[in-house]
Design a protein around this motif. Structure first.
Motif, PDB file in Angstrom:
ATOM      1  N   ILE A   2     -52.819 -37.313 120.647  1.00 27.55           N
ATOM      2  CA  ILE A   2     -52.275 -38.428 121.707  1.00 27.55           C
ATOM      3  C   ILE A   2     -52.313 -39.763 120.790  1.00 27.55           C
ATOM      4  CG2 ILE A   2     -52.453 -39.624 123.755  1.00 27.55           C
ATOM      5  CD1 ILE A   2     -53.993 -37.066 124.860  1.00 27.55           C
ATOM      6  N   ILE A   3     -50.926 -40.329 120.841  1.00 26.10           N
ATOM      7  CA  ILE A   3     -50.401 -41.547 120.144  1.00 26.10           C
ATOM      8  C   ILE A   3     -50.787 -42.716 121.205  1.00 26.10           C
ATOM      9  CG2 ILE A   3     -49.023 -43.106 118.899  1.00 26.10           C
ATOM     10  CD1 ILE A   3     -48.308 -40.572 117.473  1.00 26.10           C
ATOM     11  N   LEU A   4     -51.732 -43.773 120.961  1.00 28.42           N
ATOM     12  CA  LEU A   4     -51.697 -44.999 121.786  1.00 28.42           C
ATOM     13  C   LEU A   4     -51.787 -46.408 120.925  1.00 28.42           C
ATOM     14  CD1 LEU A   4     -54.513 -43.439 124.249  1.00 28.42           C
ATOM     15  CD2 LEU A   4     -52.106 -43.979 124.920  1.00 28.42           C
ATOM     16  N   ARG A  48     -43.227 -39.047 124.274  1.00 28.38           N
ATOM     17  CA  ARG A  48     -42.354 -38.232 123.702  1.00 28.38           C
ATOM     18  C   ARG A  48     -42.884 -37.104 122.342  1.00 28.38           C
ATOM     19  NH1 ARG A  48     -39.397 -40.774 119.242  1.00 28.38           N
ATOM     20  NH2 ARG A  48     -40.197 -42.654 120.323  1.00 28.38           N
ATOM     21  N   ILE A  49     -42.629 -36.028 122.425  1.00 22.53           N
ATOM     22  CA  ILE A  49     -43.326 -35.117 121.220  1.00 22.53           C
ATOM     23  C   ILE A  49     -42.609 -35.320 119.868  1.00 22.53           C
ATOM     24  CG2 ILE A  49     -43.561 -32.743 120.560  1.00 22.53           C
ATOM     25  CD1 ILE A  49     -43.813 -31.858 123.593  1.00 22.53           C
ATOM     26  N   LEU A  50     -43.595 -35.804 118.977  1.00 24.26           N
ATOM     27  CA  LEU A  50     -43.006 -36.185 117.774  1.00 24.26           C
ATOM     28  C   LEU A  50     -43.349 -34.898 116.855  1.00 24.26           C
ATOM     29  CD1 LEU A  50     -44.943 -39.690 117.198  1.00 24.26           C
ATOM     30  CD2 LEU A  50     -42.493 -39.249 118.059  1.00 24.26           C
ATOM     31  N   ARG A  51     -44.171 -33.972 117.025  1.00 25.71           N
ATOM     32  CA  ARG A  51     -44.504 -33.117 116.269  1.00 25.71           C
ATOM     33  C   ARG A  51     -44.933 -31.601 117.229  1.00 25.71           C
ATOM     34  NH1 ARG A  51     -49.060 -32.596 111.603  1.00 25.71           N
ATOM     35  NH2 ARG A  51     -50.396 -32.419 113.494  1.00 25.71           N
ATOM     36  N   VAL A  59     -37.777 -33.342 115.363  1.00 24.38           N
ATOM     37  CA  VAL A  59     -38.298 -32.085 115.450  1.00 24.38           C
ATOM     38  C   VAL A  59     -37.675 -30.793 115.002  1.00 24.38           C
ATOM     39  CG1 VAL A  59     -39.289 -30.233 117.101  1.00 24.38           C
ATOM     40  CG2 VAL A  59     -39.878 -32.812 117.161  1.00 24.38           C
ATOM     41  N   THR A  60     -36.221 -30.893 115.176  1.00 23.06           N
ATOM     42  CA  THR A  60     -35.279 -29.856 114.891  1.00 23.06           C
ATOM     43  C   THR A  60     -34.422 -30.219 114.048  1.00 23.06           C
ATOM     44  OG1 THR A  60     -34.023 -30.183 117.196  1.00 23.06           O
ATOM     45  CG2 THR A  60     -35.657 -28.538 117.017  1.00 23.06           C
ATOM     46  N   GLU A  61     -34.087 -31.410 113.864  1.00 20.59           N
ATOM     47  CA  GLU A  61     -32.852 -31.962 112.961  1.00 20.59           C
ATOM     48  C   GLU A  61     -33.098 -32.586 111.580  1.00 20.59           C
ATOM     49  OE1 GLU A  61     -29.715 -31.411 113.960  1.00 20.59           O
ATOM     50  OE2 GLU A  61     -30.589 -30.524 116.163  1.00 20.59           O
ATOM     51  N   VAL A  91     -37.668 -43.470 111.803  1.00 23.65           N
ATOM     52  CA  VAL A  91     -38.510 -42.359 112.447  1.00 23.65           C
ATOM     53  C   VAL A  91     -39.779 -42.915 113.017  1.00 23.65           C
ATOM     54  CG1 VAL A  91     -38.041 -40.566 110.629  1.00 23.65           C
ATOM     55  CG2 VAL A  91     -39.776 -42.323 110.173  1.00 23.65           C
ATOM     56  N   SER A  92     -40.089 -41.978 114.122  1.00 23.96           N
ATOM     57  CA  SER A  92     -41.285 -42.710 114.755  1.00 23.96           C
ATOM     58  C   SER A  92     -42.465 -41.924 114.311  1.00 23.96           C
ATOM     59  CB  SER A  92     -41.093 -41.898 116.249  1.00 23.96           C
ATOM     60  OG  SER A  92     -39.870 -42.220 116.652  1.00 23.96           O
ATOM     61  N   SER A  93     -42.431 -40.934 113.553  1.00 25.29           N
ATOM     62  CA  SER A  93     -43.408 -40.434 112.995  1.00 25.29           C
ATOM     63  C   SER A  93     -43.260 -40.346 111.510  1.00 25.29           C
ATOM     64  CB  SER A  93     -43.832 -39.053 113.618  1.00 25.29           C
ATOM     65  OG  SER A  93     -44.914 -38.448 112.893  1.00 25.29           O
ATOM     66  N   PRO A  94     -43.790 -41.288 110.755  1.00 23.13           N
ATOM     67  CA  PRO A  94     -43.615 -41.394 109.249  1.00 23.13           C
ATOM     68  C   PRO A  94     -43.695 -40.037 108.572  1.00 23.13           C
ATOM     69  CG  PRO A  94     -44.823 -43.075 109.810  1.00 23.13           C
ATOM     70  CD  PRO A  94     -44.777 -42.022 111.090  1.00 23.13           C
ATOM     71  N   GLY A  95     -44.540 -38.980 108.889  1.00 19.17           N
ATOM     72  CA  GLY A  95     -44.550 -37.716 108.498  1.00 19.17           C
ATOM     73  C   GLY A  95     -43.179 -37.001 108.277  1.00 19.17           C
ATOM     74  N   MET A  96     -42.372 -37.375 109.353  1.00 18.80           N
ATOM     75  CA  MET A  96     -41.186 -36.557 109.254  1.00 18.80           C
ATOM     76  C   MET A  96     -40.193 -36.752 108.356  1.00 18.80           C
ATOM     77  SD  MET A  96     -40.384 -36.203 113.134  1.00 18.80           S
ATOM     78  CE  MET A  96     -41.537 -36.302 114.502  1.00 18.80           C
ATOM     79  N   LYS A  97     -40.490 -37.698 107.597  1.00 18.04           N
ATOM     80  CA  LYS A  97     -39.460 -38.359 106.532  1.00 18.04           C
ATOM     81  C   LYS A  97     -39.665 -37.513 105.332  1.00 18.04           C
ATOM     82  CE  LYS A  97     -40.831 -42.595 105.467  1.00 18.04           C
ATOM     83  NZ  LYS A  97     -41.449 -43.713 105.521  1.00 18.04           N
ATOM     84  N   TYR A  98     -40.715 -36.877 104.975  1.00 16.69           N
ATOM     85  CA  TYR A  98     -41.265 -36.190 103.805  1.00 16.69           C
ATOM     86  C   TYR A  98     -40.817 -34.714 103.907  1.00 16.69           C
ATOM     87  CZ  TYR A  98     -43.135 -40.769 103.124  1.00 16.69           C
ATOM     88  OH  TYR A  98     -43.350 -41.990 103.016  1.00 16.69           O
ATOM     89  N   LYS A  99     -40.743 -34.229 102.525  1.00 23.15           N
ATOM     90  CA  LYS A  99     -40.604 -32.669 102.175  1.00 23.15           C
ATOM     91  C   LYS A  99     -41.786 -32.165 102.584  1.00 23.15           C
ATOM     92  CE  LYS A  99     -40.380 -29.903  98.407  1.00 23.15           C
ATOM     93  NZ  LYS A  99     -41.414 -29.696  97.675  1.00 23.15           N
TER      94      LYS A  99
END
Ligand code: AMP
Ligand code: MG
Length: 335
Positions: free
Chosen positions: A94-96, A186-189, A211-213, A221-229
């Protein structure tokens, strides 16, 4: 550095290393995590160095009791309480909005913090005898997440202080990450708790597009992890969308002795190429449990190309889809 291999009952030894500012890989029910004292910025910085993780990608803080979240966050809204009571301990993060206790190294400069209470007894024991732990997955950045101590040794031997061997991870895929720091949750992952299960507890939620695109160049991005390979083995992964017969025929026509297939258990006798079973059809919990070790196994067996079924986006399928679509670099062939 020499990496100590500890057994599951040596959490006190691991706790001492952590309280001295060291970093230790620990089993959790999702994947192995690489843990440091979450309130010690210098110790947390070692995690980024050992993994080769970009400094702008924040870490999850792991606790061993719901009450431990209070000093870490500025507010603990009703929806957070409902989710924590329903899914903790377990695979939900949970992100707060963060409190001033959280070092910048953990939040990567964001104004929020991600918190999780894992259910794994070894993780719980370690947190209980040490402190809240910042811990990302214990793999080299970009490679498949580790679901056994052997995977961690492969990636991290000589780079970290110790590894606690707690056997194979039960869920096999990382936690679901949800932000409650904005108007609509919002689900980020996607992960071990499904969107459907969360909706049943708090109602309206969104699922982040990333998550899918694939991300467009320069997209925020909301979750920086999504940027990376992410999650990628050395082999080229290709997802095939279509029924079993078309799947089997495509592979028959397009394989050689360096081709691997992540197949369902029911299919393991129908291919002549390298076959790695990933669980039963329509059971995405078993696919999730096997996925990362199967991707590593494909490399161990020298596969150049790995074909896999394209997972559905329902229930646990969404978590598997999210990892496999990244592992494949968004390469999907519709049969
Ligand atoms: P890992 O540590 O490998 O399990 O990845 C943790 C994921 O949670 C990454 O995708 C991070 O970008 C994400 N994350 C952690 N903290 C935050 C935060 N405060 N805000 C948004 N995403 C976060
Ligand atoms: Mg990771």
């Amino acid at each position: 550095m020499k990496t100590l291999l500890l057994s599951a009952d040596e959490t006190e030894k691991a706790a001492r290393i952590i309280l001295d500012g060291g970093i230790v890989a620990m089993p959790t029910e999702t994947v192995y995590g690489l843990a440091a004292d979450a309130l010690n910025g210098k110790a947390v910085a070692k995690i980024f160095e050992a993994k080769g993780r970009p400094m702008d990608n924040p870490l999850i803080v792991h606790i061993s009791d719901i009450s431990q979240i209070k000093p870490l966050v500025r507010e603990f809204p009703e929806k957070a309480r409902l989710l924590a009571e329903k899914f903790w301990p377990g695979p939900l993060t949970i992100i707060l909005p963060k409190s001033d206790m959280i070092p910048d190294e953990v939040s990567a400069g964001l104004d929020t913090v991600a918190v999780r209470f894992p259910s794994h007894p070894v993780a719980q024991a370690l947190i209980s005898v040490s402190c809240p732990l910042a811990a990302p997955s214990a793999n080299l950045s970009g490679s498949p997440s580790p679901t056994s101590a052997q995977h961690v040794i492969r990636d991290m031997d000589g780079r970290i202080d110790a590894i606690i061997d707690g056997g194979s991870c039960d869920i096999g895929v990382e936690s679901t990450v949800i932000t409650l720091a904005e108007d609509v949750p919002r689900i980020l992952r996607p992960g071990g708790v499904t969107a459907e299960e969360i909706y049943a507890v708090i109602g309206e939620i969104e699922i982040d597009r990333a998550v899918t695109e694939p991300l467009a160049e320069g997209q925020k991005v909301s979750s920086p992890g999504m940027k990376y390979k992410h999650y990628a083995p050395k082999a080229r992964v290709i997802l095939l969308e279509g029924g079993r017969e078309k799947f089997a025929e495509y592979i028959r026509l397009n394989s050689d002795d360096k081709t691997g297939v992540l197949c369902y258990n029911e299919e393991k006798d129908i291919f002549s190429c390298i076959c790695i079973p990933i669980g039963y059809e329509n059971d995405f919990r078993s696919y999730a449990r096997k996925m990362f070790s199967a991707l590593r196994e494909a490399d161990d067996k020298g596969c150049r190309i790995v074909y896999a079924h394209c997972p559905s986006k329902e229930g646990m399928g969404l978590a598997v889809y999210n990892r496999m679509i990244r592992a494949s670099g968004f390469r999907v062939i519709r049969l």
